[in-house]
Design a protein around this motif. Structure first.
Motif, PDB file in Angstrom:
ATOM      1  N   ASP A 146       8.896  11.697  -2.580  1.00 49.08           N
ATOM      2  CA  ASP A 146       8.451  12.775  -3.338  1.00 49.08           C
ATOM      3  C   ASP A 146       6.895  13.152  -2.742  1.00 49.08           C
ATOM      4  OD1 ASP A 146      10.261  12.102  -5.120  1.00 49.08           O
ATOM      5  OD2 ASP A 146       9.515  10.770  -6.161  1.00 49.08           O
ATOM      6  N   ARG A 147       6.166  12.209  -2.317  1.00 44.58           N
ATOM      7  CA  ARG A 147       5.002  12.681  -1.868  1.00 44.58           C
ATOM      8  C   ARG A 147       5.082  13.578  -0.629  1.00 44.58           C
ATOM      9  NH1 ARG A 147       1.904   7.349  -0.687  1.00 44.58           N
ATOM     10  NH2 ARG A 147       2.691   6.338  -2.363  1.00 44.58           N
ATOM     11  N   MET A 148       6.002  13.524   0.340  1.00 44.28           N
ATOM     12  CA  MET A 148       6.366  14.489   1.291  1.00 44.28           C
ATOM     13  C   MET A 148       6.918  15.736   0.963  1.00 44.28           C
ATOM     14  SD  MET A 148       6.078  15.053   4.565  1.00 44.28           S
ATOM     15  CE  MET A 148       5.843  13.291   5.230  1.00 44.28           C
ATOM     16  N   SER A 149       7.691  15.725  -0.106  1.00 51.26           N
ATOM     17  CA  SER A 149       8.267  16.917  -0.372  1.00 51.26           C
ATOM     18  C   SER A 149       7.173  17.904  -1.419  1.00 51.26           C
ATOM     19  CB  SER A 149       9.403  16.652  -1.656  1.00 51.26           C
ATOM     20  OG  SER A 149       9.066  16.000  -2.543  1.00 51.26           O
ATOM     21  N   GLY A 150       6.232  17.066  -2.009  1.00 51.02           N
ATOM     22  CA  GLY A 150       5.150  17.671  -2.625  1.00 51.02           C
ATOM     23  C   GLY A 150       4.277  18.540  -1.429  1.00 51.02           C
ATOM     24  N   ALA A 151       4.037  17.546  -0.363  1.00 54.92           N
ATOM     25  CA  ALA A 151       3.219  18.366   0.771  1.00 54.92           C
ATOM     26  C   ALA A 151       3.611  19.279   1.268  1.00 54.92           C
ATOM     27  CB  ALA A 151       2.773  17.013   1.500  1.00 54.92           C
ATOM     28  N   MET A 152       5.194  19.401   1.512  1.00 53.25           N
ATOM     29  CA  MET A 152       5.608  20.431   2.222  1.00 53.25           C
ATOM     30  C   MET A 152       5.997  21.708   1.374  1.00 53.25           C
ATOM     31  SD  MET A 152       6.152  19.383   5.177  1.00 53.25           S
ATOM     32  CE  MET A 152       7.369  20.676   5.674  1.00 53.25           C
ATOM     33  N   GLU A 192       0.923  -1.121   0.003  1.00 53.05           N
ATOM     34  CA  GLU A 192      -0.066   0.135  -0.072  1.00 53.05           C
ATOM     35  C   GLU A 192       0.828   1.460  -0.046  1.00 53.05           C
ATOM     36  OE1 GLU A 192      -3.511   0.814   0.059  1.00 53.05           O
ATOM     37  OE2 GLU A 192      -3.551  -1.195  -0.511  1.00 53.05           O
ATOM     38  N   ILE A 193       1.904   1.208   0.873  1.00 52.70           N
ATOM     39  CA  ILE A 193       2.703   2.522   0.990  1.00 52.70           C
ATOM     40  C   ILE A 193       3.520   2.683  -0.203  1.00 52.70           C
ATOM     41  CG2 ILE A 193       4.533   3.558   2.404  1.00 52.70           C
ATOM     42  CD1 ILE A 193       3.199   2.135   4.711  1.00 52.70           C
ATOM     43  N   GLY A 194       4.127   1.488  -0.674  1.00 51.13           N
ATOM     44  CA  GLY A 194       5.257   1.907  -1.937  1.00 51.13           C
ATOM     45  C   GLY A 194       6.611   2.179  -1.410  1.00 51.13           C
ATOM     46  N   PRO A 195       7.545   2.078  -2.340  1.00 48.46           N
ATOM     47  CA  PRO A 195       8.864   2.532  -2.117  1.00 48.46           C
ATOM     48  C   PRO A 195       9.046   3.726  -1.377  1.00 48.46           C
ATOM     49  CG  PRO A 195       8.437   2.125  -4.473  1.00 48.46           C
ATOM     50  CD  PRO A 195       7.046   2.138  -3.729  1.00 48.46           C
ATOM     51  N   LEU A 196      10.335   3.893  -0.618  1.00 45.74           N
ATOM     52  CA  LEU A 196      10.558   5.032   0.026  1.00 45.74           C
ATOM     53  C   LEU A 196      10.802   5.955  -0.891  1.00 45.74           C
ATOM     54  CD1 LEU A 196      11.061   6.075   2.788  1.00 45.74           C
ATOM     55  CD2 LEU A 196      13.668   5.151   2.672  1.00 45.74           C
ATOM     56  N   SER A 197      11.127   6.024  -2.136  1.00 49.02           N
ATOM     57  CA  SER A 197      11.481   7.231  -2.891  1.00 49.02           C
ATOM     58  C   SER A 197      10.118   7.863  -3.246  1.00 49.02           C
ATOM     59  CB  SER A 197      12.185   6.785  -4.116  1.00 49.02           C
ATOM     60  OG  SER A 197      11.290   5.750  -4.970  1.00 49.02           O
TER      61      SER A 197
END
Length: 146
Positions: free
Chosen positions: A96-102, A87-92
């Motif tokens: 990418d999701r976290m940098s987009g949210a930030m 569900e979560i997927g790879p760390l990369s």
């Protein structure tokens, strides 16, 4: 589903699995197990009551139950980890999701700081307190508070 199963036994099996009340099936299986244990106890050479009151079979029975419980817990945790990893997927991807949210949060902060007046950034409780202090000071200066 019933149409796919050709033989009568398969249809009965599917009907029991899909349409029958699960509590009813569980109760029926428990009753069948109880009757089997009592029948084996009555028909066997040694009574089940006598066999269970001696020390030898009790300890291995409960040991096996504890081992099975620990194994089942380990399997459930392992399967849950596999599902969550999928569900979560790879760390990369997470980075990418976290940098987009930030980035979104930084843009929203810049936009709000540019658009909002400075006084509105003060929390409302603090602003009310300052307004009340200002009014009290004005009353004292004008002589209304004597």
């Amino acid at each position: 589903m019933r149409e796919r199963v050709g033989n009568r036994r398969g249809r009965i099996y599917i009907t029991v699995l899909l349409n029958t009340n699960r509590y009813l099936v569980t109760t029926g299986l428990a009753i069948i197990l109880f009757v089997l244990i009592v029948a084996i106890s009555r028909l066997g050479t040694t009574s089940l009551r006598v066999a269970m009151t001696t020390d030898s079979p009790v300890i291995p029975v409960f040991q096996a139950m504890i081992i099975v419980s620990a194994t089942v817990v380990a399997l459930v945790v392992t399967i849950n980890q596999l599902v969550l990893a999928q569900e979560i997927g790879p760390l990369s991807d997470q980075r990418d999701r976290m940098s987009g949210a930030m980035e979104f949060l930084r843009n929203a902060e810049k936009f709000l700081v540019q658009r909002a007046p400075r006084a509105r950034l003060v929390p409302s409780g603090t602003r009310r307190h300052h307004d009340q202090q200002r009014r009290d000071a004005q009353r004292r200066r004008c002589g209304h508070d004597q």
